[in-house]
Design an enzyme around this catalytic site. Structure first.
Site, PDB file in Angstrom:
ATOM      1  N   TYR A 270     -17.602   3.762   5.537  1.00  0.00           N
ATOM      2  CA  TYR A 270     -16.436   4.056   4.713  1.00  0.00           C
ATOM      3  C   TYR A 270     -16.884   4.926   3.543  1.00  0.00           C
ATOM      4  O   TYR A 270     -17.712   4.510   2.732  1.00  0.00           O
ATOM      5  CB  TYR A 270     -15.809   2.763   4.188  1.00  0.00           C
ATOM      6  CG  TYR A 270     -14.448   2.972   3.552  1.00  0.00           C
ATOM      7  CD1 TYR A 270     -13.293   2.869   4.306  1.00  0.00           C
ATOM      8  CD2 TYR A 270     -14.322   3.278   2.207  1.00  0.00           C
ATOM      9  CE1 TYR A 270     -12.041   3.076   3.736  1.00  0.00           C
ATOM     10  CE2 TYR A 270     -13.088   3.481   1.632  1.00  0.00           C
ATOM     11  CZ  TYR A 270     -11.949   3.373   2.392  1.00  0.00           C
ATOM     12  OH  TYR A 270     -10.720   3.593   1.830  1.00  0.00           O
ATOM     13  N   TYR A 362      -8.657  -6.283   4.997  1.00  0.00           N
ATOM     14  CA  TYR A 362      -8.820  -5.761   3.641  1.00  0.00           C
ATOM     15  C   TYR A 362      -9.177  -6.852   2.630  1.00  0.00           C
ATOM     16  O   TYR A 362      -9.478  -6.550   1.490  1.00  0.00           O
ATOM     17  CB  TYR A 362      -7.530  -5.064   3.197  1.00  0.00           C
ATOM     18  CG  TYR A 362      -7.166  -3.837   4.003  1.00  0.00           C
ATOM     19  CD1 TYR A 362      -8.044  -3.268   4.912  1.00  0.00           C
ATOM     20  CD2 TYR A 362      -5.922  -3.229   3.840  1.00  0.00           C
ATOM     21  CE1 TYR A 362      -7.705  -2.155   5.643  1.00  0.00           C
ATOM     22  CE2 TYR A 362      -5.567  -2.108   4.561  1.00  0.00           C
ATOM     23  CZ  TYR A 362      -6.461  -1.569   5.466  1.00  0.00           C
ATOM     24  OH  TYR A 362      -6.108  -0.453   6.190  1.00  0.00           O
TER      25      TYR A 362
END
Length: 401
Positions: A270, A362
């Site tokens: 990421y 998340y």
């Protein structure tokens, strides 16, 4: 004076030159090529006096140069197939299968059908160019494909592909490490992880063997070991071919794998802009008004920095949330040992079949605490408002945050 769009495609530049009657040898517009014609896509269809005609958009020519051509003259079977497929797709959606009859016994498509076909053709070209751009910019082995069979959405207008962190001014993501291990067999000796007080993260099959929450220390550019060292995984980048695709349940874009991924395998990193937490607060207020954000707190050791993947990122920018994910977040240290600035890697939690969507939670426990306020659930972010979760998992919590 006239203006050229920044980073315009070759076909767009050729169209502008031909429209202004200009010659440019570097992009192929010469006296000889001014009369060259290639079908870019088909815009419309009609039947006159028993003959079928298609309205042709010529590659490198402005739309004002479109012409009706008899089908027998067209040598573009794939474009004809796309035209018919798009027409049937539109008609099946609106449940109207009859052609419109007009005067002089001419059969033609309804304007709405032709308009949809043109938009779909332009989208197909835009997505193809975006796919080519992504594969030019990526520095890893895996290929990137793009697919949208759901709507007319094209490439994101304000997204730039990067392969590593893009630090904001004043932030150094490389701390100048000058030493590495002297191992000849990293798994068997006192390698980089042991020097940092942790165990080696990978087994001999180069699969993850540590629990979530523990850091990964890989060998760095000063280590004696070579590129085949089993402690060099994340730094090699994505090894799998992935597809950015449009979801059909209102979650925007998503990512699916085109290859089988085994359990505990590295899938992707990421990345985005590295900014201070203060700047993240400021941007977060702006993102709230837009209904989306891509803020990822780097709080492994402190809460000083945040990764913002809203404008700059890689494939992970498009990975959706799930309450029952198949990816897990881990903190990685390679050439930067600053605990405030870990690299973020996503590993598979189970075997993932080819064609399956990739997701992560998340709010993963044991790693970084992530929440989201995106309207479409497209990325991790700070907790701001309650957003309904659309992951569809049996264990769905109902909200992303």
């Amino acid at each position: 004076a006239w203006y050229v769009p920044c980073l315009a495609s070759l076909e767009t530049l050729q169209e502008l030159c031909r429209k202004e009657n200009l010659r440019c040898k570097s992009i192929g517009i010469t006296n000889r090529s001014l009369k060259s014609y290639e079908v870019e896509y088909l815009c419309d269809y009609k039947v006159e006096e028993g003959k079928e005609y298609y309205l042709v958009k010529w590659k490198g020519w402005p739309e004002s140069s479109n012409t009706w051509e008899p089908q027998k003259n067209l040598k573009c079977p794939l474009l004809l197939q796309n035209f018919l497929s798009d027409k049937n797709e539109y008609l099946s959606r609106v449940k109207e299968g009859k052609a419109l009859k007009v005067r002089n016994h001419v059969k033609a498509l309804k304007p709405a059908v032709a308009d949809y076909i043109v938009k779909k053709a332009k989208q197909r070209i835009a997505l193809r160019r975006w796919k080519e751009e992504l594969n030019r910019k990526k520095n890893h082995r895996g290929m990137i494909l793009v697919e949208n069979t759901v709507d007319l959405e094209g490439p994101p207008l304000d997204f730039y592909y990067i392969n590593e962190y893009k630090p904001a001014p004043g932030i150094n993501v490389i701390n100048g490490i000058t030493t590495g291990c002297e191992c000849s067999d990293c798994p068997a000796e006192k390698c980089c992880p042991k020097e940092a007080g942790f165990i080696l993260a990978y087994n001999k099959q180069k699969k993850l063997k540590i629990q979530p929450g523990l850091p990964i220390y890989e060998c760095n550019s000063f280590c004696r070991c070579g590129p085949d060292c089993p402690n060099r995984i994340v730094q090699k980048g994505t090894q799998y071919s992935l597809c950015i695709f449009r979801t059909n349940n209102g979650r925007g874009w998503g990512v699916k794998t085109l290859q089988k991924i085994k359990t505990n395998s590295f899938v992707m990193e990421y990345v985005g802009e590295v900014i201070t937490s203060e700047e993240a607060e400021r941007r977060g207020q702006l993102y709230d008004n837009q209904g989306n954000t891509y803020l990822f707190d780097l709080d492994y050791d402190s809460d000083e920095f945040t990764v913002d993947a809203a404008r700059y990122g890689n494939v992970s920018h498009f990975v959706n949330h799930s309450c029952d994910p198949n990816l897990q977040v881990f903190n990685v240290f390679i050439d930067n040992l600053d605990l405030r600035l870990p690299r973020i890697a996503l590993f598979s939690t189970r075997t993932i079949k080819a064609g399956e969507e990739l997701t992560f939670d998340y709010q993963m426990k044991g790693s970084i605490d992530l929440t989201s306020d995106t309207a479409d659930g497209l990325s991790p972010s700070r907790k701001r408002i309650r957003t309904v979760c659309k992951c569809g998992a049996v264990c769905c919590r109902g909200y992303l945050n």
